[in-house]
Design an enzyme around this catalytic site. Sequence first.
Site, PDB file in Angstrom:
ATOM      1  N   GLU A 264       0.814  -1.208   0.000  1.00 19.91           N
ATOM      2  CA  GLU A 264       0.000   0.000   0.000  1.00 19.91           C
ATOM      3  C   GLU A 264       0.851   1.264   0.000  1.00 19.91           C
ATOM      4  OE1 GLU A 264      -4.082   1.335   2.229  1.00 19.91           O
ATOM      5  OE2 GLU A 264      -2.482   0.515   3.466  1.00 19.91           O
ATOM      6  N   GLY A 411     -13.431 -16.643   6.141  1.00 17.31           N
ATOM      7  CA  GLY A 411     -13.288 -17.256   7.458  1.00 17.31           C
ATOM      8  C   GLY A 411     -12.013 -18.066   7.562  1.00 17.31           C
TER       9      GLY A 411
END
Length: 532
Positions: A264, A411
């Site tokens: 990023e 998950g």
Amino acid sequence: METATRTIARSRDRMSYAKAFDLNGKTPPQAVDLEKSVLGALMLDQNALSNTIESLHEGCFYRPENQAIFRAIRKLFDLNKPVDLLMVVNQLRQDGELEAAGGAYYVSELTNNVVSAAHIEYHTRILNEKFIQREIIRISTESLTSAYEETTDVVDLLDRTEQKLMDINDKNFRRDILPIGDLVKVANDQIVSAQEAALNPNGEGRTGIYCGLTALDRETAGFQPGTLIILAGRPAMGKTALALSMARNMAVNFNKPIAFFSLEMSGEELAMRLISGEAGIPGEDLKKGRALEGWEQVALSQKSQVLANAPMFIDSTSQLSIFDLRAKCRRLKQNHDIQMVFIDYLQLMTAGSELGRGGNREQEISIISRQLKALSKELSIPVLALSQLSRAVETRGGDKKPQLSDLRESGAIEQDADIVLFVYRPEYYGLDEDDQGSTAGKANIIIAKHRSGSTGEVRVRFVKKYVRFENDDVVPTGQYATALPNNNNFDSAGNGGAMTITVSSAMNNDVSGNGSNDMPAFGVVEDNESPF
């Protein structure tokens, strides 16, 4: 799912043995007589079958008919059926592979030539060695052929070649099953090392990597090798700042080589943050070019050198795939013995064109998460990956503390992680106080999952102007300068630049002994008189 996808992807561009060895013009390494002996022993001796079946695979056999026979033996073993000559022939017939296996006569010949299964483990080792030789030749030939093609992406070719060689290693050098006695001894050695480390003020000898945040280190006993740590939070909570603070502490305070992969922020931005926090100068002042005071210039120079000497390696490649990451980490481990890897952040990674093809984003994140766990075990180092949280946190009432169910997109992240940490700043949501007191400049690190320990919360300090996290019990940077009163008696300008200070002394007061000074006269001579 992942294994099947990788198998399909590899078979798509896999060069056959026949083509590879035709190009080389040499006979491939093989041991056909041993292949027959091993297959015969597996059908005759149940003990030999149980002891060696796990160390064999289809690739160990060069002849196609021997591969078919081994597949039948393996299927019978997996189905918990008896393995003998008749059952193997019947299984081959059911699978439609009896003719490909040379017929019933060829299968029966295998058992006729077996004298003893006493040396089957040694024979199995030789078959594995021959397989490795064939694979190295095939992969090298395949890479060599691709390297001659002008359209080949050399970076992709290098990564695929490295991955294929690592696959050979993973397939053939697995750790053997160990008796509990050996494992207990290793565990006891770790217990003794941990006790010695606890008594050592420098923490030497510990197995975990300390992050420098004392309260968190106390709860985790350091980040252990082979573990996957997920650090999650909502935007603007300070995930990158916390990870960077941990990385800085490990590299600077504990001299641990670490790798920081930022998908990023650029490397220059990360370096600016580190310099700001290390020198105690707001990053905004550094970016805007504010004229620095003398002490700030000294601090900037000295602290920059401290950071420059730290064993920290930063990679700011965007769109980093999991296979690129693994290749880079393997090289860093080999060349610099890195002790921990940071990834900022998980959702920006890709699984690569091969693994990600045909799946949704949740499946791709699952693959990445599983690969990060495999990387931590492969290199035996902790891997910390930052992760985003879903918007469900913002819509939740109360204190808006994050939960495991808030982990974004998969998950599998919760499943694969050994430790899940949430960074949470109550003051961000306008909460001025909590059960620990004022929340001004404070942050909570929530240990939501800890596979080897307890869960809970620890309080740390967040220094916003330096974008840095510190221990909550330290004096904040910036208060040191105001902790002592200013001294205005320095005479640097009027004394040629010399830093001098005038201090009152009894020797300079009423030396005649006739005044109010209780000190006796010292007979101080005038400046123009001889002292002797």
